[in-house]
Design an enzyme around this catalytic site. Sequence first.
Site, mmCIF file in Angstrom:
data_model
loop_
_atom_site.group_PDB
_atom_site.id
_atom_site.type_symbol
_atom_site.label_atom_id
_atom_site.label_comp_id
_atom_site.label_asym_id
_atom_site.label_seq_id
_atom_site.Cartn_x
_atom_site.Cartn_y
_atom_site.Cartn_z
ATOM 1 N N CYS A 68 -17.250 3.286 -25.432
ATOM 2 C CA CYS A 68 -18.600 3.854 -25.499
ATOM 3 C C CYS A 68 -19.089 4.181 -24.103
ATOM 4 O O CYS A 68 -19.996 3.522 -23.588
ATOM 5 C CB CYS A 68 -19.525 2.867 -26.185
ATOM 6 N N PRO A 128 5.142 -4.643 -1.103
ATOM 7 C CA PRO A 128 4.894 -3.543 -2.043
ATOM 8 C C PRO A 128 4.595 -4.077 -3.443
ATOM 9 O O PRO A 128 5.240 -5.028 -3.902
ATOM 10 C CB PRO A 128 6.219 -2.779 -2.040
ATOM 11 N N GLY A 129 3.609 -3.496 -4.092
ATOM 12 C CA GLY A 129 3.341 -3.809 -5.490
ATOM 13 C C GLY A 129 3.584 -2.549 -6.301
ATOM 14 O O GLY A 129 4.583 -2.407 -7.014
ATOM 15 N N GLY A 157 0.792 -1.228 0.000
ATOM 16 C CA GLY A 157 0.000 0.000 0.000
ATOM 17 C C GLY A 157 0.821 1.272 0.000
ATOM 18 O O GLY A 157 0.271 2.358 0.204
ATOM 19 N N ARG A 165 -8.474 3.083 -13.962
ATOM 20 C CA ARG A 165 -8.265 3.710 -12.649
ATOM 21 C C ARG A 165 -8.945 5.077 -12.496
ATOM 22 O O ARG A 165 -9.494 5.358 -11.431
ATOM 23 C CB ARG A 165 -6.773 3.780 -12.314
HETATM 24 N N1 LLP Z 1 -0.714 -7.008 -0.083
HETATM 25 C C1 LLP Z 1 -2.052 -7.202 -0.085
HETATM 26 C C2 LLP Z 1 -2.632 -8.187 0.814
HETATM 27 C C3 LLP Z 1 -2.859 -6.459 -0.948
HETATM 28 O O1 LLP Z 1 -4.173 -6.648 -0.950
HETATM 29 C C4 LLP Z 1 -2.259 -5.514 -1.820
HETATM 30 C C5 LLP Z 1 -3.081 -4.730 -2.727
HETATM 31 C C6 LLP Z 1 -0.863 -5.367 -1.788
HETATM 32 C C7 LLP Z 1 -0.125 -6.126 -0.906
HETATM 33 C C8 LLP Z 1 -0.134 -4.420 -2.680
HETATM 34 O O2 LLP Z 1 -0.528 -3.114 -2.539
HETATM 35 P P1 LLP Z 1 0.297 -1.932 -3.250
HETATM 36 O O3 LLP Z 1 1.638 -1.878 -2.590
HETATM 37 O O4 LLP Z 1 0.435 -2.291 -4.688
HETATM 38 O O5 LLP Z 1 -0.547 -0.753 -3.060
HETATM 39 N N2 LLP Z 1 -6.457 -1.638 -7.948
HETATM 40 C C9 LLP Z 1 -6.056 -0.625 -6.996
HETATM 41 C C10 LLP Z 1 -5.152 -1.173 -5.933
HETATM 42 C C11 LLP Z 1 -5.743 -2.341 -5.198
HETATM 43 C C12 LLP Z 1 -4.725 -2.981 -4.316
HETATM 44 C C13 LLP Z 1 -5.228 -4.221 -3.726
HETATM 45 N N3 LLP Z 1 -4.336 -4.857 -2.837
HETATM 46 C C14 LLP Z 1 -5.369 0.511 -7.751
HETATM 47 O O6 LLP Z 1 -5.341 0.482 -8.973
HETATM 48 O O7 LLP Z 1 -4.918 1.463 -7.148
#
Ligand code: LLP
Length: 419
Positions: A347, A279-280, A236, A316
């Site tokens: 559309c 982290p993603g 997150g 998004r």
């Molecule tokens: N760990 C868990 C358990 C998660 O549910 C998530 C994201 C992450 C790690 C990674 O989070 P990050 O570091 O990438 O924020 N579709 C949305 C984001 C949804 C994230 C869901 N879970 C967007 O486009 O912003």
Amino acid sequence: MNIWPLTADSPSAVGGVPLTEIAERFGTPAYVIDEEHVRHRCRDYRKALHPHRVAYAGKAFLCRAMVRWVHEEGLDLDVCSGGELALARSVGFPPERILLHGNGKTPEDLAAAFDYGVGRIVVDSVGEVARVAALAGGRRHPQKVLVRVTPAVDPQVHRAMATGVEDQKFGLSLASGAAADAVRRVLGQPSLTLAGLHCHIGSQIREPDGYATAARRLVAFMAELGGLPELDLGGGHAVAYRPDEHGLDVQTFADRVLGAVAEECAAWGIPEPELTVEPGRAIVAAAGVTLYRVLAVKQGVRTFVVVDGGMSDNPRPALYGSRYTVARVGRRTGAAELPMTVVGRHCEAGDVIAADVPLPADVRAGDLLAVPCTGAYHHAMASNYNQVARPPVIAVRGGRAWPLVRRETSEDLIRRDVG
Ligand code: LLP
């Protein structure tokens, strides 16, 4: 804050390859991904969190090359479906370094996890404990599980991204006793080992305070249980999507959170757990640039610049009100910039990529536009709305560009339609 990939030379080239060349070779729309940038971010995280674990959250962006890169950089991998797991398995990512998440794991997800022998399963409901235990029953070693806890921390982000508050679908509440119930059940199953606790408080979180609070609450709960070996604080971490924004600095995060965990453990007299962060976005968002070709420019109350992609490659803005910047590349005319709204070809009136962004007044059909910070949750969330085929993913590094995921075709789409 720089929102372009680390190797970007202004917006005109990434990884030593001109964006115009990529557009010509691979067509548009196209996702471009900077391998160096990804690797660099992996290293930043490993360094800041050392000796703790960093698990890349595959949901942000996953393809086989990405799995290989994060493996080579020494990260673990977080998957949230049998599909993500299959991708990781197809390139031999070590199973013991994989965690499986999900608030609703299907029988197939769990079967795939046991078949490959993933290191950790994150339990997200009380009923899941017995399901996981039954599958673990026939095995030689107990399955490590983490219990996902809802720590009641509100990170003050978009509602769809607040996952650590009480009234949402993820995790087991500390306050209601559901977390304690799940823990008791895990401890009662000989085929399971309670490795630790997990939480994920939300997305696009800019300040470390919420993490420190969540960590303290989880450590206090661990103390009630006599201490546990592992504490996973989820992901997150925010990134800057526009130059005036700032992301969550990983070193600041690490200092703050490691400090809070150490303090709290000392106060409770329990050993410090090994931490994991997931982290993603922070690894891959700024590594990505999306290229579009302008199809039309419509003057009216505002100027609409229509491009050859849209909400199918970037949902998004429609989902979260996310805002982006846009740059024209390849044609420099010195024309003054005017506010314009870049929209897609779908559309739907909400199919907007970026509202009121400055673009050169002489922008016209055929121009190439680049949208930075599109590496996370873009390809991963792409759809086929309007039977539009998904763009390719093109990697760049050291002056070379090559496809990681090819462009989808109408034939691909029709092939699935077996009626
Ligand atoms: N760990 C868990 C358990 C998660 O549910 C998530 C994201 C992450 C790690 C990674 O989070 P990050 O570091 O990438 O924020 N579709 C949305 C984001 C949804 C994230 C869901 N879970 C967007 O486009 O912003």
